[in-house]
Design an enzyme around this catalytic site. Structure first.
Site, PDB file in Angstrom:
ATOM      1  N   HIS A 110       0.813  -1.210   0.000  1.00  0.00           N
ATOM      2  CA  HIS A 110       0.000   0.000   0.000  1.00  0.00           C
ATOM      3  C   HIS A 110       0.851   1.267   0.000  1.00  0.00           C
ATOM      4  CE1 HIS A 110      -4.202  -1.598   1.202  1.00  0.00           C
ATOM      5  NE2 HIS A 110      -3.552  -2.492   0.484  1.00  0.00           N
ATOM      6  N   HIS A 289      -2.136 -12.361  -2.595  1.00  0.00           N
ATOM      7  CA  HIS A 289      -3.178 -13.082  -1.869  1.00  0.00           C
ATOM      8  C   HIS A 289      -2.788 -14.522  -1.543  1.00  0.00           C
ATOM      9  CE1 HIS A 289      -6.550 -10.119  -3.256  1.00  0.00           C
ATOM     10  NE2 HIS A 289      -5.603  -9.554  -2.517  1.00  0.00           N
TER      11      HIS A 289
END
Length: 773
Positions: A110, A289
């Site tokens: 992020h 993920h």
């Protein structure tokens, strides 16, 4: 003062009671000033943005040399410290599965994922995740905890290790302890010291105090044109995230629709805007993920305010969760609950295997968010992150199912399903690109792990010079050879500036080094057409010089383009009565068309460039509600100019007539080619009247007040230096009788600064590299 009491009615508001003899019953001054200027005058040009993150905000001072300090660190020891921490657990914020790795990957991702190709802003380069607004975006929920957990390591290594580098390196270490062979790591990111108030993050105007949930935030979105699926569906430039306060896309699908195909469309637009192709996009999503879990045990409306709005006693931590311990099994981030894989702390291919092996049905998390669960009750389970022996169904997000239903993404997934080694390499390289994309040329890369593949196209590679650079005698001869070509001062200055002006400090791309002004796409841009014959003439000078040399010395076209500008400025200064040498630092190289990514460099093409008085024909369609002078300010910001430097550079370019078309707009002088202050004198001349020359107010005629006779033509990028209060006062400083000598000296200094913007091979890692005296 008498009888002044503080009534603290809640954790966020103070009300002052009683009377104060120093002016009423409220203390205001510098801290009570509402409404602020931007609220009073929303269309005011915020010139002060040019002075953000300057020396006054930096506790390390102008002489701090980050490269020298980082070189003192034992990188292996640092990584060992990080890896030992990653497999620990702290009571106030326990690690999932006894491993902080997945949490730190999210923090690093992020931090880097705000990067966008349109203007190069965002990214991990200055550690802006520490400041508003990014620190308090809903999509960054609990990244404040990740950074706080790393604080002991940061304190141990001090200023020799920037927060920006530490966040990315921790993400790399996390991948390594979970089995992914990383592609490399380069340090060299310099921390910012204040919030970024210049970057445009979207058109949404939101009272943050009224936002009660993640969905509440994204549903106020105003950044899309058309409807998802329509041919004209697109995202406003330069934005990249699909909704306000997101890094990429809403994991529940656009506006929490749960529509995987619509999610795929958003993913493609968003990741393309972040400079990723289809394969890189799938690799990043599937690779990221493969680790950790999503958290959604508490409804969003119960979560406290983000760090920027949290009460003082929270000490910079936000998103207080009132349920249970507020962390661990009760943690809340995006509202989706569960893990994608049976082994969330191990690099493997089970994410893709399970995505394609099972059919998935839509369900809801405990927090009420849309997510997907395998229809097959015999599908593998995933362990609870905190309760030993407890198992849960696997989870997918709508944005995961999107990879399965989109035909192009599905092809990439199937390739990775059949070749795990290819997937591993693709994710490693995509992660490296993600976390290093905004670092600029490899001259800025520090540390022992940067010895990786050369020539990665996204790095805008430059070849090493295979020759000795020219010295003072050769420079003098080259100057004379340029003069002998009979090129005008205007043409030489325009060409040199056009080469250098592509630079943007946001991601350190562009600039004169590499000689890309002579290559596609830059050579074909309308704004650069005037440079074409000049470049060809200088190529002749280069070839003649290099063909005669037998001592191994050569000159590049990139160097000659800049040297031609120096010749022009010296001549223009001489015509103004000032004999002043213009600094020239050789050493630029010429790259090739094969090493130039045309698509990526097309993003550097200006929509408007006030320095060369250029506005693209399609400006109205490309720039929504943005004026040319606002884009001019933005360009000055990307070139790291101060307001005086911006004004001086513009005035000098007008005196030289460096307009893109050689036209007379803003050329307020009868002495073109003389480095005069005539521009400043005109914009402050009370004997001139300014009238619109078109209905839109894009061009103007300057008339003599007494006679009404037209005298000059101007654009908005000219008149802003007289209409804006801050810029007009700078113009006044140079328009006076004592301003000319200072102007010539200051113009030469800012000219050299612009020519050297991309020279990290000689500038190093000092944030405040001095200009030539």
């Amino acid at each position: 003062m008498d009888d002044m009491r503080i009534d603290k009615t809640n954790t966020e508001t103070f009300e002052m009671k009683g009377q104060c003899p120093f002016g009423g019953d409220r203390i205001g001054g510098a801290f009570g000033g509402r409404p602020a200027l931007e609220n009073w005058y929303p269309h005011r040009l915020r010139v002060e943005l040019l002075h953000q993150n300057g020396l006054a905000a930096d506790p390390l001072g102008p002489d701090f040399d980050y490269a020298a300090e980082f070189a003192k660190i034992d990188l292996n020891a640092l990584k060992n410290d990080i890896k030992q921490f990653l497999t620990s657990s702290v009571a106030w914020w326990p690690s999932d599965y006894g491993n902080y790795g997945p949490q730190m990957i999210r923090m690093a991702w992020h931090s880097a994922g705000t990067y966008r190709i349109a203007d190069g802003r965002g990214g991990a380069g200055t550690g802006m995740q520490r400041f508003a607004p990014i620190s308090s975006w809903w999509d960054n929920g609990n990244t404040d905890k990740s950074r706080r957990l790393l604080q002991p390591i940061k304190h141990k290594y001090g200023n020799a290790l920037s927060w920006a580098d530490l966040m990315v390196l921790t993400g790399n270490c996390a991948l390594e302890i979970m089995g992914l062979p990383t592609y490399g790591f380069a340090a060299g990111r310099l921390d910012a010291w204040e919030a970024d108030n210049a970057t445009y993050w979207g058109p949404e105007v939101v009272d943050m105090g009224s936002v009660s949930s993640f969905d509440d935030m994204v549903n106020r979105d105003k950044r899309w044109r058309g409807q998802n699926g329509d041919p004209d569906y697109d995202l406003e430039n330069p934005l990249a995230a699909s909704h306000q306060a997101l890094i990429y896309v809403n994991p529940e699908g656009p506006y929490a629709s749960g529509d995987p195909m619509a999610s795929a469309r958003d993913i493609r637009i968003t990741f393309t805007r972040m400079a990723m192709n289809n394969e890189e996009t799938v690799a990043l999503i599937a690779g990221g993920h493969a680790f950790g879990k999503s958290h959604g045990m508490t409804p969003a409306k119960e979560i406290g305010p983000p760090p920027e709005m949290a009460p003082m006693e929270a000490m910079g931590l936000g998103w207080h969760n009132p349920r249970g311990a507020g962390s661990g099994k009760d943690t809340m981030t995006n509202g989706i609950e569960g893990s994608w894989t049976p082994d969330p702390t191990q690099w493997d291919n089970s994410y893709l295997e399970n995505l394609f092996r099972f059919e998935w049905e839509q369900t809801k998390s405990p927090a009420g968010a849309l997510q997907w669960t395998p229809k097959d009750p015999n599908a593998p389970k995933t362990p609870d992150a905190h309760v030993a022996g407890q198992m849960h169904p696997l989870m997918m997000m709508t944005s995961d199912i999107a990879l399965k239903v989109d035909p192009e993404y599905r092809k990439v997934c199937e390739k990775f399903l059949g070749d795990f080694d290819a997937f591993t390499q693709a994710f490693s390289k995509a992660w490296y690109k993600l976390t290093h994309r905004d670092m600029g040329p490899k001259h800025r890369y520090l540390g022992p792990e940067v010895t990786i593949e050369d020539g990665l196209l996204w790095q805008d590679p430059l070849p090493d010079a295979a020759y000795a650079p020219v010295g003072e005698p050769e420079i003098a001869a080259l100057k004379q050879a340029i003069l002998d070509k009979g090129l005008s001062v205007s043409d030489l200055a325009f060409t040199a500036f056009s080469a250098a002006a592509t630079y943007r400090d946001s991601d350190k791309r562009g600039g004169a080094n590499g000689g890309r002004l002579a290559l596609a796409p830059q050579k074909d841009w309308a704004v650069n057409r005037r440079a074409t014959p000049v470049v060809e003439a200088l190529r002749g000078v280069m070839e003649a010089f290099n063909d005669r040399r037998s001592d191994g010395k050569r000159v590049s076209l990139a160097d000659l383009i800049v040297l031609g500008g120096c010749v022009a400025v010296e001549k223009a200064a001489s015509e103004a009565g000032a004999v002043i040498p213009v600094p020239f630092t050789p050493g630029r190289v010429d790259t090739t068309q094969e090493l130039t990514d045309i698509e990526m460099f097309t993003w550097l093409k200006p929509v408007a460039d006030g320095f060369r008085n250029y506005v693209d024909d399609g400006f109205g369609q490309m720039a929504r509600n943005v004026s040319p002078e606002e884009l001019f300010l933005d360009k000055a910001n990307l070139m790291t100019l101060t307001a005086p430097e911006w004004a001086v550079l513009t005035a000098g370019l007008r005196a030289l007539n460096a307009n893109h078309d050689g036209g007379r707009h803003g050329v307020f002088t009868d002495r073109v080619g003389v480095l005069s202050t005539d521009f400043f004198k005109a914009v402050t001349d009370t004997d001139l009247v300014w009238e619109k020359a078109d209905a839109d107010g894009m061009t103007f005629t300057l008339k003599d007040r007494a006679t009404g006779q037209p005298k000059y033509q101007a654009t908005r990028s000219d008149l802003v230096f007289g209409s804006n209060a801050q810029l007009r006062n700078i113009a006044d400083a140079y328009a006076g009788s004592d301003g000319e000598a200072r102007f010539v000296k200051d113009f030469v200094r800012v000219w050299d600064k612009v020519m050297m913007l991309d020279r990290y091979d000689v500038k190093g890692h000092k944030r405040y590299a001095p200009m030539a005296a």
